[in-house]
Design a protein around this motif. Structure first.
Motif, PDB file in Angstrom:
ATOM      1  N   ALA A  59       2.961   3.955  -0.952  1.00 30.97           N
ATOM      2  CA  ALA A  59       1.820   4.843  -1.167  1.00 30.97           C
ATOM      3  C   ALA A  59       1.188   5.294   0.142  1.00 30.97           C
ATOM      4  O   ALA A  59       0.654   6.417   0.235  1.00 30.97           O
ATOM      5  CB  ALA A  59       0.772   4.133  -2.029  1.00 30.97           C
TER       6      ALA A  59
ATOM      7  N   ALA B 176       4.906  -1.314  -3.071  1.00 27.76           N
ATOM      8  CA  ALA B 176       4.257  -0.131  -3.635  1.00 27.76           C
ATOM      9  C   ALA B 176       3.139   0.367  -2.731  1.00 27.76           C
ATOM     10  O   ALA B 176       2.946   1.585  -2.575  1.00 27.76           O
ATOM     11  CB  ALA B 176       3.714  -0.460  -5.025  1.00 27.76           C
ATOM     12  N   ALA B 177       2.384  -0.560  -2.125  1.00 29.19           N
ATOM     13  CA  ALA B 177       1.309  -0.157  -1.212  1.00 29.19           C
ATOM     14  C   ALA B 177       1.876   0.530   0.020  1.00 29.19           C
ATOM     15  O   ALA B 177       1.328   1.540   0.497  1.00 29.19           O
ATOM     16  CB  ALA B 177       0.485  -1.371  -0.820  1.00 29.19           C
TER      17      ALA B 177
ATOM     18  N   ARG C 146      11.155   5.698  -7.204  1.00 30.76           N
ATOM     19  CA  ARG C 146      10.089   6.689  -7.035  1.00 30.76           C
ATOM     20  C   ARG C 146      10.663   8.041  -6.606  1.00 30.76           C
ATOM     21  O   ARG C 146      10.146   9.097  -6.995  1.00 30.76           O
ATOM     22  CB  ARG C 146       9.085   6.179  -5.995  1.00 30.76           C
ATOM     23  CG  ARG C 146       8.239   5.004  -6.501  1.00 30.76           C
ATOM     24  CD  ARG C 146       7.146   5.490  -7.426  1.00 30.76           C
ATOM     25  NE  ARG C 146       6.474   4.413  -8.128  1.00 30.76           N
ATOM     26  CZ  ARG C 146       5.472   3.700  -7.631  1.00 30.76           C
ATOM     27  NH1 ARG C 146       5.050   3.928  -6.391  1.00 30.76           N
ATOM     28  NH2 ARG C 146       4.893   2.766  -8.366  1.00 30.76           N
TER      29      ARG C 146
ATOM     30  N   VAL D 148       3.711  -5.473  -5.104  1.00 29.77           N
ATOM     31  CA  VAL D 148       2.451  -4.879  -4.644  1.00 29.77           C
ATOM     32  C   VAL D 148       2.561  -4.416  -3.196  1.00 29.77           C
ATOM     33  O   VAL D 148       2.123  -3.313  -2.844  1.00 29.77           O
ATOM     34  CB  VAL D 148       1.302  -5.887  -4.821  1.00 29.77           C
ATOM     35  CG1 VAL D 148       0.025  -5.363  -4.168  1.00 29.77           C
ATOM     36  CG2 VAL D 148       1.048  -6.157  -6.300  1.00 29.77           C
TER      37      VAL D 148
ATOM     38  N   GLY E 160      -2.477  -3.553  -2.158  1.00 32.53           N
ATOM     39  CA  GLY E 160      -1.748  -4.060  -0.999  1.00 32.53           C
ATOM     40  C   GLY E 160      -2.672  -4.730   0.006  1.00 32.53           C
ATOM     41  O   GLY E 160      -2.318  -5.756   0.599  1.00 32.53           O
TER      42      GLY E 160
ATOM     43  N   GLU F 264      -3.684   6.815  -8.143  1.00 30.86           N
ATOM     44  CA  GLU F 264      -2.657   5.778  -8.044  1.00 30.86           C
ATOM     45  C   GLU F 264      -2.462   5.338  -6.602  1.00 30.86           C
ATOM     46  O   GLU F 264      -2.297   4.141  -6.312  1.00 30.86           O
ATOM     47  CB  GLU F 264      -1.330   6.314  -8.599  1.00 30.86           C
ATOM     48  CG  GLU F 264      -1.294   6.456 -10.108  1.00 30.86           C
ATOM     49  CD  GLU F 264       0.010   7.063 -10.583  1.00 30.86           C
ATOM     50  OE1 GLU F 264       0.523   6.614 -11.618  1.00 30.86           O
ATOM     51  OE2 GLU F 264       0.522   7.987  -9.925  1.00 30.86           O
ATOM     52  N   ARG F 265      -2.489   6.308  -5.679  1.00 30.48           N
ATOM     53  CA  ARG F 265      -2.316   5.978  -4.273  1.00 30.48           C
ATOM     54  C   ARG F 265      -3.411   5.021  -3.799  1.00 30.48           C
ATOM     55  O   ARG F 265      -3.161   4.038  -3.115  1.00 30.48           O
ATOM     56  CB  ARG F 265      -2.305   7.258  -3.431  1.00 30.48           C
ATOM     57  CG  ARG F 265      -1.776   7.057  -2.017  1.00 30.48           C
ATOM     58  CD  ARG F 265      -1.754   8.385  -1.259  1.00 30.48           C
ATOM     59  NE  ARG F 265      -1.018   9.396  -1.981  1.00 30.48           N
ATOM     60  CZ  ARG F 265       0.299   9.518  -1.968  1.00 30.48           C
ATOM     61  NH1 ARG F 265       1.015   8.649  -1.274  1.00 30.48           N
ATOM     62  NH2 ARG F 265       0.906  10.475  -2.640  1.00 30.48           N
TER      63      ARG F 265
ATOM     64  N   ARG G  36      -5.270   3.023  -5.649  1.00 30.05           N
ATOM     65  CA  ARG G  36      -5.181   1.711  -6.292  1.00 30.05           C
ATOM     66  C   ARG G  36      -4.093   0.839  -5.655  1.00 30.05           C
ATOM     67  O   ARG G  36      -4.289  -0.364  -5.442  1.00 30.05           O
ATOM     68  CB  ARG G  36      -4.924   1.874  -7.796  1.00 30.05           C
ATOM     69  CG  ARG G  36      -6.156   2.324  -8.579  1.00 30.05           C
ATOM     70  CD  ARG G  36      -5.930   2.183 -10.071  1.00 30.05           C
ATOM     71  NE  ARG G  36      -4.939   3.119 -10.573  1.00 30.05           N
ATOM     72  CZ  ARG G  36      -5.214   4.349 -10.982  1.00 30.05           C
ATOM     73  NH1 ARG G  36      -6.469   4.803 -10.948  1.00 30.05           N
ATOM     74  NH2 ARG G  36      -4.255   5.138 -11.448  1.00 30.05           N
ATOM     75  N   TRP G  37      -2.940   1.436  -5.349  1.00 31.68           N
ATOM     76  CA  TRP G  37      -1.866   0.657  -4.742  1.00 31.68           C
ATOM     77  C   TRP G  37      -2.245   0.207  -3.336  1.00 31.68           C
ATOM     78  O   TRP G  37      -1.924  -0.917  -2.924  1.00 31.68           O
ATOM     79  CB  TRP G  37      -0.566   1.448  -4.702  1.00 31.68           C
ATOM     80  CG  TRP G  37       0.173   1.480  -6.011  1.00 31.68           C
ATOM     81  CD1 TRP G  37       0.500   2.571  -6.747  1.00 31.68           C
ATOM     82  CD2 TRP G  37       0.678   0.346  -6.726  1.00 31.68           C
ATOM     83  NE1 TRP G  37       1.175   2.197  -7.886  1.00 31.68           N
ATOM     84  CE2 TRP G  37       1.299   0.835  -7.895  1.00 31.68           C
ATOM     85  CE3 TRP G  37       0.662  -1.017  -6.512  1.00 31.68           C
ATOM     86  CZ2 TRP G  37       1.901  -0.008  -8.831  1.00 31.68           C
ATOM     87  CZ3 TRP G  37       1.257  -1.857  -7.433  1.00 31.68           C
ATOM     88  CH2 TRP G  37       1.867  -1.348  -8.570  1.00 31.68           C
TER      89      TRP G  37
END
Length: 542
Positions: free
Chosen positions: A359, A355-356, A438, A352, A14, A6-7, A9-10
Motif C-alpha cells: 500500500a 499488505a502495508a 493485487r 499485514v 502495518g 484501504e491504503r 487502513r493497511w
C-alpha cells in the motif's frame, strides 16, 4: 489498486505490527542493556575468559561449517545440473529440502544412529578390526550435523541458479565442442558464483545461531556456542550477568553478519534470450558419468542414511506403549496448540506487513517517510535473525524473573518466539503471492467498487488461500520442531514433544526417544508435504 481508505487502513495496520514487533524485541534487549550498564557483575563478565572462548568457538564452527557445506554442495550441484534425466532425480531434488523442515533434535538422533559410538559406521569399522575411530561428539559432530542441514540448502540454491542459465549458452557450448572443464569454468561457475556469497552468508548465520545441535553433541565446555552458553547460564548455573553479556555478544555477532549480507553484490542478470529449452551438449564420457554418479550417490546416501536410521530405530521402539502414555498425548497436544497459534500469528503478521508495504509503495516515490516505512516493513521479518530466539528468551527471562512466575508464562512466550522465528520464511511465501494477486485483481476490484471486507471475502481470500496455507503449514512445522524457546521456559507445566524427547534422552531412555523422534518427524514432514501440494516451486519457502 487500492482505494484511499484501504491504503490508509493497511498502512496503519502495518505501523501497529511494526510497533508490536519492536516492543517485543525491545522488551528482551533493554533488560540486557540495563543489566550490563547497571551491574558490576555483568560488566566484569565481559572480560571473562570463558565468554571469549565461547565466542571464538562459535565463529570457528560457523566458519568451518560454512566452508564444508558450500564446498561439498558444488560437486553435487554440478552433477545434478548435468544429469537432467535419471530415475528418481525429481525426488532427489525434493530430498534436498527435507533437512530444512526436519526438526534438528530428530535429525541429530539419526546422525547419532549412523555416526555415533554404537552407530552403523563404527560397527562396520569394528567388524573390520579398526576399533572405534569415529567420534561424533565435539567439533567433528557439530560440523557433520551442520553439513547435513546446510549442504542441501546451498546445493538447492545453486542448482536453481544453474538451471536458470539460458538455453543458448548450452547450444553455443555444444557448437564450440567445449570440454567439460571449460563448461564448468565459463557457464556453471559464474551461475554458482552469483548465489555463492548469499548462500554462504545464510549458512554462516544458521550455524552461528545453532542451538539444538550443539546442545546435544557439543561435547562439553570445550565445544559450546554462545546460544548454548546462554541456556546453561540461565537453566543450570542461574548466572544472569553472564547470560546478559552472552546475549549482547550474540546480537553484535548476528548484526555484523546481517550487515555483511546486505553489502554483498546483487545478482547479475542475463541478457535477452529466446527462452527456448536447449539440451546440454558437452562431451559425455564414461569417466564423467562415473564422477557425476559418484557425487550424486554419496550426496544421497549422506542425506538418506540418518533419515532411514530414524525410521528403523523409531519402528523398533514400543510405539503402542508410547501412544498409550498420557504424557506423550499432552506433549503432542501442547505442541500442536503452540504450533497452530504461532503459525497463525506469523502468517497474520506477514500478511499485514506485506499488505502495508504494498500500500505504501506508490507513495514512496514522493515521500521520504513512505520510503522509510517500506524499508521498515521489508526489514521487520529479519528481526529474528538479528535477535535470535534464545536471546529473546534470555531477555524476557531476565526481565520477568523476580516479577512473576517465569514458567507460568511459558506458552505465551514460546508462541511469540516461534511466530517471529517463522516470519522470514512466511514472508517469502506471502509477499510475492500478495503482489501477484493485487496486480491481477486490483483494477477490476476497483472498477467494480469492491472494497473493504467484501474485497477480502470475495477477491483476496480465494486468491491468497493456497499460499497462506503453505505458509501456515511450514510455520507450524518449524514451531513443532523448535527446542530453543521451550528449552528455557519448558517444565512440568509446559512440555512439548521436542522437550519430552530431550527429557527421555537425558534419562537414557533411548528407545522411547527414537519412537518420539519418529512421531515428530512424521508430523513435521506431513505438514511440509501438505503445504507443498499443488504449489509451484517458487511459492515454497524451502
Amino acid at each position: 489498486m487500492l482505494t484511499n481508505g484501504e491504503r490508509r487502513r493497511w498502512i496503519v495496520g502495518g505501523g501497529l505490527a511494526l510497533a508490536l514487533m519492536a516492543a517485543l524485541v525491545l522488551a528482551a534487549v533493554v533488560p540486557l542493556l540495563v543489566a550490563t550498564a547497571g551491574g558490576a557483575e555483568a560488566r566484569s563478565a565481559t572480560f571473562d575468559t570463558y565468554i571469549w572462548r565461547v565466542t571464538r568457538f562459535t565463529l570457528l564452527q560457523a566458519g568451518l561449517s560454512t566452508l564444508l557445506s558450500v564446498a561439498l554442495a558444488i560437486p553435487v550441484t554440478s552433477a545434478l545440473a548435468r544429469r537432467r534425466r535419471f530415475f528418481g532425480r525429481e525426488w532427489l531434488v525434493r530430498l534436498l529440502a527435507v533437512p530444512l523442515g526436519l526438526p534438528q533434535i530428530v535429525a541429530t538422533l539419526g546422525l547419532l544412529a549412523v555416526w555415533g559410538r554404537q552407530g552403523l559406521v563404527n560397527e562396520a569399522l569394528l567388524a573390520a578390526g579398526a576399533g572405534y575411530p569415529v567420534s561424533i561428539y565435539g567439533l567433528p559432530g557439530i560440523l557433520l550435523a551442520h553439513v547435513f542441514f546446510n549442504m542441501p540448502l546451498a546445493a538447492r540454491l545453486m542448482l536453481f541458479e544453474v538451471e536458470r542459465t539460458p538455453g543458448e549458452y548450452w547450444a553455443l557450448a555444444g557448437q564450440l565442442s567445449m570440454r567439460r572443464s571449460a563448461v564448468f569454468r565459463l557457464i556453471e561457475w559464474p551461475a554458482i558464483a552469483r548465489v555463492l556469497p548469499g548462500a554462504a552468508g545464510l549458512v554462516f548465520m544458521l550455524c552461528a545461531t545453532s542451538f539444538t545441535i550443539v546442545l546435544l553433541i557439543g561435547g562439553g565446555p570445550g565445544a559450546t556456542t554462545i546460544e548454548v552458553a546462554i541456556y546453561q547460564a540461565l537453566r543450570f548455573d542461574f548466572d544472569p550477568p553472564r547470560a546478559v553479556v552472552l546475549g549482547l555478544f550474540q546480537i553484535v555477532l548476528t548484526g555484523l553478519v546481517l550487515v555483511a549480507l546486505k553489502c554483498l553484490g546483487g545478482r547479475a542478470e542475463h541478457g535477452g534470450t529466446s527462452g527456448r529449452a536447449v539440451r546440454r551438449q558437452e562431451p559425455d564420457t564414461a569417466l564423467a558419468r562415473t564422477a557425476d554418479g559418484t557425487a550424486i550417490a554419496l550426496g544421497a546416501a549422506f542425506l538418506l542414511a540418518p533419515m532411514a536410521a530414524i525410521a528403523v530405530d523409531g519402528l523398533r521402539a514400543d510405539l503402542l506403549r508410547l501412544l498409550g502414555e498420557g504424557a506423550v498425548w499432552r506433549a503432542i497436544g501442547t505442541s500442536l496448540a503452540i504450533a497452530f497459534v504461532a503459525g497463525c500469528l506469523g502468517v497474520l503478521l506477514a500478511l499485514v506487513l506485506a499488505a502495508a508495504r504494498h500500500a505504501a509503495l506508490p507513495l514512496a516515490m514522493r515521500h521520504a517517510s513512505a520510503r522509510a516505512f517500506c524499508a521498515s516493513t521489508g526489514a521487520a521479518s529479519s528481526l529474528i535473525l538479528l535477535v535470535p530466539p534464545i536471546v529473546l528468551g534470555a531477555g524476557w527471562f531476565v526481565a520477568l524473573h523476580g516479577v512473576t512466575d517465569v514458567f507460568a508464562l511459558a506458552p505465551v512466550v514460546v508462541v511469540i518466539i516461534n511466530a517471529m522465528m517463522a516470519l522470514p520464511f512466511v514472508v517469502r511465501v506471502v509477499e510475492p503471492a500478495l503482489a501477484s494477486h493485487r496486480a491481477r485483481t486490483g483494477r477490476l476490484a476497483l472498477s467494480l467498487g469492491i472494497s473493504g471486507w467484501r474485497r477480502m471475502r470475495l477477491v483476496d481470500w480465494p486468491g491468497l488461500r493456497r499460499p497462506l496455507f503453505v505458509a501456515l503449514a511450514f510455520a507450524m512445522a518449524l514451531s513443532l520442531g523448535d527446542l530453543g524457546a521451550i528449552a528455557l521456559f519448558g517444565g512440568q507445566g509446559t512440555t512439548t514433544l521436542p522437550y519430552l524427547l530431550l527429557q527421555r534422552m537425558g534419562s537414557y531412555r533411548t528407545a522411547d526417544a527414537s519412537g518420539l523422534a519418529l512421531l515428530l518427524a512424521i508430523v513435521c514432514l506431513a505438514l511440509m508435504t501438505a503445504g507443498s501440494l499443488g504449489t509451484r516451486e517458487e511459492e515454497r519457502p524451502w
